[in-house]
Design an enzyme around this catalytic site. Structure first.
Site, PDB file in Angstrom:
ATOM      1  N   ARG A  51      -6.634  -3.579   0.112  1.00 48.19           N
ATOM      2  CA  ARG A  51      -4.766  -5.284   0.468  1.00 48.19           C
ATOM      3  C   ARG A  51      -4.756  -4.566   1.346  1.00 48.19           C
ATOM      4  O   ARG A  51      -4.243  -5.996   2.430  1.00 48.19           O
ATOM      5  CB  ARG A  51      -3.709  -4.620  -0.022  1.00 48.19           C
ATOM      6  CG  ARG A  51      -3.084  -5.264  -1.597  1.00 48.19           C
ATOM      7  CD  ARG A  51      -2.829  -4.455  -2.720  1.00 48.19           C
ATOM      8  NE  ARG A  51      -3.448  -3.035  -2.687  1.00 48.19           N
ATOM      9  CZ  ARG A  51      -4.655  -3.102  -3.693  1.00 48.19           C
ATOM     10  NH1 ARG A  51      -5.098  -4.604  -4.320  1.00 48.19           N
ATOM     11  NH2 ARG A  51      -5.228  -1.976  -4.051  1.00 48.19           N
ATOM     12  N   THR A  52      -4.063  -3.511   3.089  1.00 48.09           N
ATOM     13  CA  THR A  52      -3.577  -3.548   4.174  1.00 48.09           C
ATOM     14  C   THR A  52      -4.589  -4.505   4.658  1.00 48.09           C
ATOM     15  O   THR A  52      -4.249  -5.136   5.519  1.00 48.09           O
ATOM     16  CB  THR A  52      -3.146  -2.267   4.260  1.00 48.09           C
ATOM     17  OG1 THR A  52      -2.372  -2.178   2.854  1.00 48.09           O
ATOM     18  CG2 THR A  52      -2.034  -2.377   5.688  1.00 48.09           C
ATOM     19  N   LYS A  80     -17.792  10.762  16.734  1.00 48.50           N
ATOM     20  CA  LYS A  80     -18.253  11.884  17.890  1.00 48.50           C
ATOM     21  C   LYS A  80     -17.650  12.765  17.963  1.00 48.50           C
ATOM     22  O   LYS A  80     -17.486  13.402  19.255  1.00 48.50           O
ATOM     23  CB  LYS A  80     -19.037  11.331  18.571  1.00 48.50           C
ATOM     24  CG  LYS A  80     -20.334   9.761  17.901  1.00 48.50           C
ATOM     25  CD  LYS A  80     -20.393   8.734  19.304  1.00 48.50           C
ATOM     26  CE  LYS A  80     -21.243   7.475  18.667  1.00 48.50           C
ATOM     27  NZ  LYS A  80     -21.621   7.007  19.347  1.00 48.50           N
ATOM     28  N   ARG A 101      -4.644   2.789  10.051  1.00 47.13           N
ATOM     29  CA  ARG A 101      -4.952   3.405   9.415  1.00 47.13           C
ATOM     30  C   ARG A 101      -5.589   5.707   9.275  1.00 47.13           C
ATOM     31  O   ARG A 101      -6.851   4.454   9.566  1.00 47.13           O
ATOM     32  CB  ARG A 101      -4.887   2.742   7.876  1.00 47.13           C
ATOM     33  CG  ARG A 101      -4.777   3.836   6.518  1.00 47.13           C
ATOM     34  CD  ARG A 101      -5.414   3.293   5.061  1.00 47.13           C
ATOM     35  NE  ARG A 101      -4.256   2.716   5.026  1.00 47.13           N
ATOM     36  CZ  ARG A 101      -4.267   1.640   4.079  1.00 47.13           C
ATOM     37  NH1 ARG A 101      -4.902   2.063   3.017  1.00 47.13           N
ATOM     38  NH2 ARG A 101      -2.702   1.234   3.177  1.00 47.13           N
ATOM     39  N   HIS A 129       4.444   3.982   5.966  1.00 48.11           N
ATOM     40  CA  HIS A 129       3.902   2.821   5.650  1.00 48.11           C
ATOM     41  C   HIS A 129       4.202   1.868   6.173  1.00 48.11           C
ATOM     42  O   HIS A 129       4.949   1.485   4.508  1.00 48.11           O
ATOM     43  CB  HIS A 129       3.191   3.391   4.609  1.00 48.11           C
ATOM     44  CG  HIS A 129       1.895   2.022   4.112  1.00 48.11           C
ATOM     45  ND1 HIS A 129       1.713   0.768   4.871  1.00 48.11           N
ATOM     46  CD2 HIS A 129       0.959   1.401   3.051  1.00 48.11           C
ATOM     47  CE1 HIS A 129       0.453   0.319   4.460  1.00 48.11           C
ATOM     48  NE2 HIS A 129       0.040   1.127   3.479  1.00 48.11           N
TER      49      HIS A 129
HETATM   50  C1  NCD Z   1      -0.268   2.599  -0.569  1.00 49.55           C
HETATM   51  C2  NCD Z   1      -1.078   3.384   0.304  1.00 49.55           C
HETATM   52  O1  NCD Z   1      -2.278   2.958   1.404  1.00 49.55           O
HETATM   53  O2  NCD Z   1      -0.348   3.646   1.103  1.00 49.55           O
HETATM   54  N1  NCD Z   1      -1.910   1.140  -0.651  1.00 49.55           N
HETATM   55  C3  NCD Z   1      -1.066   0.135  -0.360  1.00 49.55           C
HETATM   56  O3  NCD Z   1      -1.273   0.290   1.040  1.00 49.55           O
HETATM   57  N2  NCD Z   1      -0.998  -0.868  -0.484  1.00 49.55           N
HETATM   58  C4  NCD Z   1      -0.333   3.016  -1.891  1.00 49.55           C
HETATM   59  C5  NCD Z   1      -1.282   3.766  -2.226  1.00 49.55           C
HETATM   60  O4  NCD Z   1      -2.726   4.308  -2.068  1.00 49.55           O
HETATM   61  O5  NCD Z   1      -1.113   4.332  -3.284  1.00 49.55           O
END
Ligand code: NCD
Length: 365
Positions: A51-52, A80, A101, A129
């Site tokens: 999703r993100t 590396k 991320r 997040h």
């Molecule tokens: C979440 C995350 O990555 O922290 N997912 C997301 O970004 N929608 C929640 C999760 O992974 O449980």
């Protein structure tokens, strides 16, 4: 230039402006479809994501911009031995905004310190997040018509769940909210959050009993037990499957108790609840894309934004001190070579690492 490292980087007015923009975009989906022409978003995802990453990329494409990306730990020169700082400096030459991320707390901050373009934290380990919180805020706002005056249940992995931490930071700013924090005792929210709620005079209870909490809450935020953050797989197995919300169980809740989940789910929400109108987790995923459109527009319009890398999440001024060191093995500080070690003193006089917000001690001789 303003980065989004945690949700507290934005005032409630700024959050409301993003929500208002998102609501407008929903009413007129084509309104900004040329706004980012000639601009590029770089998505750097060193941890899995559906999703993100895709909602960021879809958002940029729908704004008329383009996307370049790195996915997976093996997909970039970080494997590396390149530092995140050098990666940020390099990607700044190719893009206009970065969404990152990474499994270490403070990784987005480490990049922001050397980036020439805005950094968006798309999840830094079990820390924060903020863009998931943007999706959550829009969802609550659209479903409930307000962000305050709510009894908020949060259930699951409150220790490692980064979405939970940013959500509490955000929802504790709206008047009249109270929290029911539901988790096994091993996965209770870090003390930092309960101390903060206590000080702000925000009512909260901690319990491990979901059934007892259900009748009294206005919304339930379910989360996955974060398997990848456990050092001991046996501990994960012990706690996995602890909370399973299904249609029968939700009979205990009120008719307007909405259920959110950042997704992905494992087994904590049964599919037999999906068709219930109170289940809003897929709408929440849609809302994530819209809020990311609003966010990209804000950041790329950004001349007026002051730099915010010199402040803690609560707005304390950062300082450097070579006699201090962060020993948190989950913090970027203990992994990244040549990192600018920075700290801040919180309102209790505790010195904390600027990257992971954990208390620090004087470095040993
Ligand atoms: C979440 C995350 O990555 O922290 N997912 C997301 O970004 N929608 C929640 C999760 O992974 O449980």
């Amino acid at each position: 230039m303003k980065h989004l490292l945690n949700i507290t980087d934005y005032s409630t007015e700024e959050l409301q402006a993003l929500i208002d923009k998102a609501v407008f975009i929903i009413s007129d989906p084509w309104a900004y479809n040329h706004s980012c022409e000639g601009k590029k978003l770089a998505t750097l995802f060193f941890e899995p994501s559906t999703r993100t990453r895709l909602s960021f990329e879809a958002a940029m494409l729908e704004l008329g911009g383009r996307v370049i990306s790195v996915t997976g730990a093996g997909g970039s020169s970080v494997t590396k031995g390149e530092t995140l700082a050098d990666t940020a400096r390099t990607v700044s030459c190719y893009a206009d905004v970065i969404a990152v991320r990474h499994p270490l707390a403070g990784s987005a901050r480490a990049m922001a310190n050397s980036s020439a373009i805005p950094i968006i934290n798309a999840g830094d380990g079990g820390h924060y997040h903020p863009t998931q919180t943007l999706a959550d805020l829009l969802t609550v706002y659209r479903e409930k018509g307000k962000l305050g005056g709510l009894r908020i249940g949060i259930c699951g992995d409150l220790l490692y769940g980064r979405t939970v931490h940013s959500l509490i930071d955000a929802m504790s700013r709206y008047e009249g909210n109270s929290f029911v924090l539901i988790s096994p005792k091993e996965l209770m929210v870090p003390p930092y959050y309960t101390e903060k709620l206590g000080e702000l005079g925000i009512p909260f209870v901690q319990t491990d009993d979901l059934d007892e909490a259900l009748p009294e809450i206005d919304m339930l935020y379910m989360t996955r037990i974060q398997r990848e953050r456990f050092e001991d797989p046996a501990q994960y197995e012990k706690l996995a499957g602890r909370y399973i919300l299904d249609a029968a169980r939700m009979k205990r809740a009120s008719d307007d108790c909405i259920v959110l989940h950042p997704l992905p789910r494992v087994d904590e929400i049964s599919t037999d609840f999906d068709s219930d109108p109170r289940a809003v987790y897929f709408t929440q995923a849609f809302n994530g894309k819209i809020m990311r459109k609003a966010l990209i527009l804000k950041l790329l319009a950004g001349k007026e934004h002051p730099d915010n890398t010199d402040l803690s999440p609560e707005g304390e001024k950062l300082f450097r001190d070579d006699t201090l060191s962060c020993t948190n093995s989950r913090c970027v500080c203990t992994h990244e070579r040549g990192i600018r070690k920075e700290f801040y003193t919180d309102r209790h006089g505790t010195v904390r690492c600027a990257y992971c917000d954990q208390p620090v001690t004087a470095a040993k001789e």
